[in-house]
Enzyme design. Structure first.
Site, short mmCIF file in Angstrom:
data_model
loop_
_atom_site.label_atom_id
_atom_site.label_comp_id
_atom_site.label_asym_id
_atom_site.label_seq_id
_atom_site.Cartn_x
_atom_site.Cartn_y
_atom_site.Cartn_z
N TYR A 188 70.45 -69.09 29.10
CA TYR A 188 71.06 -68.42 28.60
C TYR A 188 69.79 -67.15 29.79
O TYR A 188 71.21 -66.39 30.47
CB TYR A 188 70.41 -67.53 27.18
N ASP A 214 79.66 -75.16 22.16
CA ASP A 214 78.62 -74.54 23.29
C ASP A 214 78.90 -74.36 24.42
O ASP A 214 79.70 -74.26 24.80
CB ASP A 214 77.58 -74.74 22.24
N HIS A 250 80.72 -74.50 14.14
CA HIS A 250 80.44 -74.39 15.54
C HIS A 250 79.88 -75.62 15.57
O HIS A 250 79.97 -76.13 17.36
CB HIS A 250 78.63 -73.49 15.78
#
Length: 409
Positions: free
Chosen positions: A318, A184, A374
């Protein structure tokens, strides 16, 4: 030349105030749930029945003190680290040392909605002693604003700052040379910071999220031509279609967090049910049919709820890495020239053509796994650890990259 002096580390144990637990319970008592369309199941998001069940268990059954005590058996520390332009950050991290004399220092970096406990199941595997396998000293920091690390207080904290922070952490522990593993955000940050720290400090790296931008005629002419001329087989077509579907149907959370993290932050900080639904959806959707127990889910969510800075701070990465949504997060990542390993897990959120992995750097290890998603370190710790053993073990493509630290007695 004078050596750099680093602040001393402080042993860390989690001790959530009783008042915070009582407030959580009050908020759960007062929770107001939305309605739900008949037969919606997962199509519209986390199912109402699941969230109601988990919220009730969080209030009346889940024992945070028991979970807290279990986490506190892991060797955790904090340390003040100066980052240029951002002052001092108090960083929380796991540091599990191996008993093997020449163990390899390994920096393990998590992402969102993960946290430092992603590495928990791998710790006894990676730090073990075997005459046939390498061993590792594992360092797993909480990203700033995650878990029990201090949050950044002003805008502009990007990949170069993460690189400075993590490298200073490793140097402060006496690891001038080390290797890197990330999934990630750990993998995305690695694509940027590894090339800036390679050779001198980072000697090799591995990622389980081999994401990159498509090859271009200017930057990757041979790969670009190969992509145009090579036929697309059935597997590649299916994976590209699945990836396109993910970008079309599953990236709403990312767009929101890239553009308006403060707005979603109010819900995450104030509503435990909102936080639970926001992250639980990802835990289920991004794993390979992992058999989550309710206690596992709530332990995971509680790390966010009781985090030092609050759960809103975690989503700002982000915004920073995408310049507020104005650029591709992966745009501009340079190519590493040190030994590079990539692993593919079948339920990873995005699946790109395997040939694109060459853009990461000097590929020495590639592995296709038959289970996992993930959160590979948590879902399939043995599988991801086996990649570390194969890559850095005798005969592996990165064997001996850290002089004098081959991970063997």
């Amino acid at each position: 030349m004078a050596s750099t002096t680093y602040a001393a580390e402080t042993p860390f144990t989690i001790a959530v105030p009783e008042a915070d637990i009582e407030l959580l319970h009050k908020k759960l008592d007062l929770a107001r749930f939305p309605d739900e369309l008949e037969g919606a199941e997962w199509a519209y998001g986390a199912p109402l029945a699941d969230i109601k069940r988990l919220a009730a268990h969080w209030r009346n059954g889940f024992d945070w003190r028991k979970a807290e005590a279990a986490i506190n058996t892991i060797p955790m520390f904090t340390r003040d680290i100066e980052v240029e332009g951002f002052g001092t950050l108090n960083l929380h991290y796991i540091h599990r040392k191996s008993d093997v004399k020449n163990a390899i220092p390994l920096l393990f970096v998590h992402g969102w909605p993960g946290h430092f406990l992603e590495v928990e199941k791998m710790l006894p595997i990676l730090t073990g002693s075997s005459p046939d396998l390498p061993s590792f000293h594992v360092v797993a920091p909480s990203l700033p604003g995650f878990g029990f690390s201090k949050a950044v207080k002003k805008p502009g904290f990007k990949s170069s700052q993460y690189g400075e922070l993590f490298n200073k952490l490793m140097l402060s522990l006496g690891y001038n040379e080390y290797v890197y593993q990330g999934g990630d955000w750990g993998g995305i940050l690695g694509a940027f910071l590894v090339p800036t720290l390679e050779h001198k400090h980072i000697k090799a790296w591995h990622t389980n999220i081999p994401l990159t931008t498509p090859p271009t005629l200017i930057r990757n002419p041979l790969l670009y031509l190969e992509m145009l001329l090579s036929p697309i087989n059935k597997t590649m077509r299916e994976e590209l279609q699945a990836t396109q579907h993910w970008f079309n149907a599953e990236q709403g959370y990312s767009i929101l967090q890239q553009t308006k993290p403060q707005t979603i932050g109010y819900s995450l900080a104030d509503s435990p049910v909102g936080l639970l639904a926001w992250i639980y959806e990802k835990l289920v959707a991004w794993t390979d049919n992992y058999p989550w127990t309710d206690d596992e889910v709530l332990k995971w969510i509680s790390i966010y709820y009781f985090s030092r800075a609050g759960p809103a701070a975690s989503v700002r990465i982000y915004y920073e890495m995408s310049n507020g949504g104005t650029k591709n997060i992966l745009a501009g990542a340079p190519k590493a020239t040190i030994p590079t390993g990539v692993s593919y897990f079948p339920r990873e959120v995005a699946k790109l053509p395997r040939s694109w992995a060459a853009m990461f750097g000097k590929l020495v290890y590639v592995k296709e796994h038959d289970k996992g998603g993930h959160f590979a370190a948590f879902e399939n710790p043995e599988g991801l650890a086996s990649d570390m053993f194969a890559m850095y073990g005798k005969g592996g493509g990165a064997f001996g990259v850290v002089p004098g630290k081959n991970g063997y007695d």
